[in-house]
Design a protein around this motif. Structure first.
Motif, PDB file in Angstrom:
ATOM      1  N   VAL A 650       5.190  -8.028  36.674  1.00 28.79           N
ATOM      2  CA  VAL A 650       6.345  -7.133  36.689  1.00 28.79           C
ATOM      3  C   VAL A 650       7.475  -7.839  37.416  1.00 28.79           C
ATOM      4  N   ALA A 651       8.534  -8.125  36.678  1.00 27.50           N
ATOM      5  CA  ALA A 651       9.752  -8.699  37.265  1.00 27.50           C
ATOM      6  C   ALA A 651      10.800  -7.602  37.326  1.00 27.50           C
ATOM      7  N   GLY A 652      11.506  -7.538  38.446  1.00 27.45           N
ATOM      8  CA  GLY A 652      12.534  -6.518  38.594  1.00 27.45           C
ATOM      9  C   GLY A 652      12.170  -5.429  39.569  1.00 27.45           C
ATOM     10  N   MET A 653      11.053  -5.599  40.311  1.00 24.32           N
ATOM     11  CA  MET A 653      10.794  -4.709  41.432  1.00 24.32           C
ATOM     12  C   MET A 653      11.857  -4.985  42.508  1.00 24.32           C
ATOM     13  N   ALA A 658      16.550  -6.787  46.961  1.00 23.42           N
ATOM     14  CA  ALA A 658      16.269  -8.066  46.313  1.00 23.42           C
ATOM     15  C   ALA A 658      15.346  -7.858  45.118  1.00 23.42           C
ATOM     16  N   GLU A 659      15.599  -8.614  44.036  1.00 24.44           N
ATOM     17  CA  GLU A 659      14.747  -8.538  42.854  1.00 24.44           C
ATOM     18  C   GLU A 659      13.508  -9.389  43.080  1.00 24.44           C
ATOM     19  N   VAL A 660      12.349  -8.774  42.895  1.00 26.05           N
ATOM     20  CA  VAL A 660      11.066  -9.395  43.213  1.00 26.05           C
ATOM     21  C   VAL A 660      10.196  -9.405  41.964  1.00 26.05           C
ATOM     22  N   GLU A 661       9.435 -10.486  41.798  1.00 21.57           N
ATOM     23  CA  GLU A 661       8.461 -10.560  40.709  1.00 21.57           C
ATOM     24  C   GLU A 661       7.066 -10.671  41.302  1.00 21.57           C
ATOM     25  N   VAL A 662       6.155  -9.832  40.802  1.00 21.24           N
ATOM     26  CA  VAL A 662       4.770  -9.844  41.256  1.00 21.24           C
ATOM     27  C   VAL A 662       3.879 -10.024  40.040  1.00 21.24           C
ATOM     28  N   SER A 663       2.872 -10.860  40.166  1.00 23.19           N
ATOM     29  CA  SER A 663       1.967 -11.091  39.042  1.00 23.19           C
ATOM     30  C   SER A 663       0.530 -11.171  39.537  1.00 23.19           C
TER      31      SER A 663
END
Length: 692
Positions: A650-653, A658-663
């Motif tokens: 999910v990109a855009g958390m 700040a825009e954060v990407e978690v995978s």
């Protein structure tokens, strides 16, 4: 009178407007069908005819937030072949002020086609509570007001319909008005007809927000395509449920659900905003401010108001309870849990990065809410938070399971108020700790008192609520007026997880029960165990499945480390979402999956429903497991062990803007990028799932 059913209707929503029609797009003068605007039915009929006949429906599909498309055929027109040659595409679009319809008529016939197209229209200005009670409305005569224009008026609301290039007709005082077009199509020709409705209602208590969308739609990649489809549809639905008050159109909250609850609901709006925190804090901030402005200031038994209390429900006028002897005032405070939940939303938004200045503005309301917890939430002084409807006209039950028969003993008997609900004690415990953290952080006195309050509440709860049952020890649903434990096993106990009220061993016991077949063999978490005397799969609160309830428990299980149990419940919701076209309803039946194959609809459930739609974000967040604490300068990464929902990115958390990407990869390994530089990532591994 019986409440009209909703399950087979198409709901198109752009708050504060909502339209309900049959699957063919026709709005018929029956039941709950119509166009509603701010709790008034401003259109009770909109039926399309071609040469006096209704087209034959062949399908419908959502077309984005506030838009639906209906496809039908006029098989009596065009070429006399097996294939139809005259098709109608009816696009319905709701606006902040009403509705627009475009009807595209396409001919593939080899010869010209001529037809008369009419739209029959009626308006009754019925109040939403009258419609919910099954009472029929009385049509109001239409007035022609110019070429192709019609109008209807009431004491507060004015409606205008305009048919572009149409003739407007009114035949008699009792019959419907209509718009009429004469259509001529050449071979393989096409024409588009358009009409629109505008509603003006200065008495409306909710309006469309002026603020830009409070979140940016995240970019999601998932092995399980159900997750992406559910997120896509849910975010469209959440966008359509945004509301504001007329005096503060920049502060957005989510209306609870269409059609019955498209307004401000304390508990519902709070939970939805809380589940959306991974996408940013702006919605939470707007919700907190709106509710703070209506925070109680006096004691009023008729409305349930008390100093510091957060309200339950906002309406334009008093609201009759369908099927019950009660009438709620326009501004009603009959909720036992909205106040502690407001405190926890403020705390959680602060930890996700809500600007300190915005938090500080709400600290007087925090102290008032804590004051309610101390002075008014426990009227008999037994140390537990409880409720009773002293007016005799309000809600008999004032937790989230607020139907009149929701609090039952194991043998099915109903408990008598005052009622102290199990989950509300958990909310109060968590609110006390969250309030203490905020008081300390902003240099205010009183934190020690609230930590002592929480510790004492936990001990009292352990002594009074835990009971023995056929499956061993578990927390009772509630205490009744005689302080007897209401010994039914219900989903309420899942809300205790993560509140700090339970020990590690007690949490493991609760997790075990929640994942047992009696609770989890349906499409999600049953509200009541199938072994209880009050269980019914189609009961509103005693055996059905509510997506938001399941999602709250999934999130708590994941955070506490019970990943296997969280994954089991998440799989149930994803399977249900697929059956419901990825628009999860308010609730559905709690039948076992091996008995029905697909979930059975609860026939009066709202769709879309804010906290049901927000459940999609809660599932994705539980799978990824990012838990920031911006004020403390740290973040934890704790995904579900073994990636039971598959690889997910999910990109855009949003964390502190700040825009954060978690995978999470196929093996459960997790990574995060984009965290603010002043946050330290404490943990970036997937822990072993805790087993009860």
């Amino acid at each position: 009178m019986l409440q009209p059913l909703l399950h087979d209707l198409v709901s198109t929503v752009m708050a504060p407007a909502s339209a309900l029609s049959d699957a063919d797009g026709q709005i018929r003068p029956a039941g709950v069908q119509g166009l509603f605007y701010a709790d008034r039915r401003v259109l009770s009929q909109a039926r399309l005819f071609v040469d006096g006949r209704e087209p034959e429906s062949v399908g419908h599909a959502p077309a984005g937030a506030g838009r639906d498309r209906f496809v039908s055929l006029a098989r009596w027109l065009g070429d006399r072949t097996a294939d139809p040659t005259v098709r109608l595409d009816r696009l319905r679009e709701l606006s902040p002020y009403g509705m627009i319809e475009q009807v595209a008529i396409t001919s593939t016939a080899s010869s010209p086609v001529t037809a008369t197209v009419t739209v029959e229209l009626s308006c009754d200005f019925a109040a939403i509570d009258a419609v919910k009670s099954g009472r029929p409305g009385t049509p109001v005569p239409a007035t022609p007001v110019g070429e192709g224009r019609l109008s209807w008026g009431s004491d507060t609301t004015h409606v205008t319909v305009t048919g572009h290039d149409a003739q407007a007709l009114v035949e008699g005082s009792d019959g419907p008005a209509c718009l009429r077009w004469e259509v001529s199509l050449p071979p393989r020709g096409r024409v588009t007809l358009r009409w629109e409705l505008t509603a003006e209602d200065p008495a409306a208590v909710v309006v469309t927000p002026t603020a830009s969308l409070e979140w940016s739609p995240p970019r999601v990649t998932a092995d399980d395509r159900r997750i992406t489809r559910l997120l896509d549809q849910s975010l469209e639905d959440l966008r359509s449920l945004r509301l504001a008050e007329p005096g503060a159109p920049g502060d957005t909250f989510l209306g609870a659900g269409a059609p019955w609850f498209l307004t401000l609901f304390g508990r519902d709006s709070i939970w939805a905003a809380r589940m959306l925190l991974p996408l940013g804090t702006r919605l939470a901030a707007g919700t907190l401010r709106v509710l703070a402005r209506r925070q109680g200031t006096r004691l009023d038994p008729d409305t349930g108001e008390a100093p510091g209390k957060i309200m339950h429900e906002l309406r334009r006028e008093a609201f009759d309870l369908a099927g019950q002897k009660g009438r709620l005032p326009a501004v009603y405070y009959g909720t036992i849990d909205a106040t502690p939940l407001w405190i926890s939303l403020l705390h959680d938004a602060w930890r996700w990065g809500m600007p300190p200045s915005e938090v500080e503005e709400l600290l007087p309301h925090l102290r008032a809410a804590l004051g309610w917890l101390a002075d008014h939430a426990d009227p008999d002084g037994d140390g537990f938070i409880e409720y009773v409807d002293s007016s005799g006209r309000g809600l008999a039950n004032q937790g989230w399971k607020d139907s009149g028969d929701s609090v039952r003993f194991h043998d099915g008997r109903q408990a008598e108020p005052p009622i102290a609900l199990a989950e509300v004690q958990g909310y109060a415990h968590q609110a006390a700790l969250h309030g203490a953290a905020l008081l300390d952080a902003f240099g205010l006195p009183g934190a020690a008192r609230w930590r002592e309050y929480a510790a004492a509440l936990a001990e009292r709860f352990r002594d009074a609520f835990w009971v023995d049952g056929p499956q061993g020890r578990f927390p009772a649903l509630a205490l009744d007026r005689d302080k007897r434990p209401v010994n039914a096993l219900t989903s309420n106990i899942g809300h205790l997880l993560g509140t700090g009220l339970l020990s590690q061993e007690e949490s493991a016991r609760v997790a075990e029960l929640l994942a047992s077949p009696a609770m989890a063999e349906g499409f999600g978490l049953r509200t009541m165990s199938s072994r209880e005397g009050g269980f019914s799969p189609l009961s509103y609160h005693c055996g059905s499945v509510w997506p938001h309830d399941t999602a709250i428990v999934i999130a708590a299980l994941a955070r506490e480390g019970f990943g296997e149990q969280a994954a089991t419940l998440a799989e149930g919701l994803l399977a249900a979402a697929e059956s419901f076209g990825y628009r999860l309803p308010e609730l559905y039946a709690g039948d076992a999956r091996d008995q029905v194959g697909r979930p059975v609809a609860y026939p009066a459930a709202c769709r879309p429903q804010a906290w049901s739609a927000a459940a999609a974000i809660a599932i994705a967040h539980a799978a990824l497991g990012l838990y920031p604490d911006v004020p403390a300068g740290r973040a934890r990464l704790r995904p579900l062990s073994g990636a039971p929902l598959g690889a997910l990115t999910v990109a855009g958390m949003r964390v502190a803007g700040a825009e954060v990407e978690v995978s999470v990869d196929h093996d459960g390994g997790a990574a995060v990028t984009g965290l603010p530089s002043d946050l330290h990532l404490e943990e970036a591994v997937s822990p072993s799932s805790r087993r009860p």
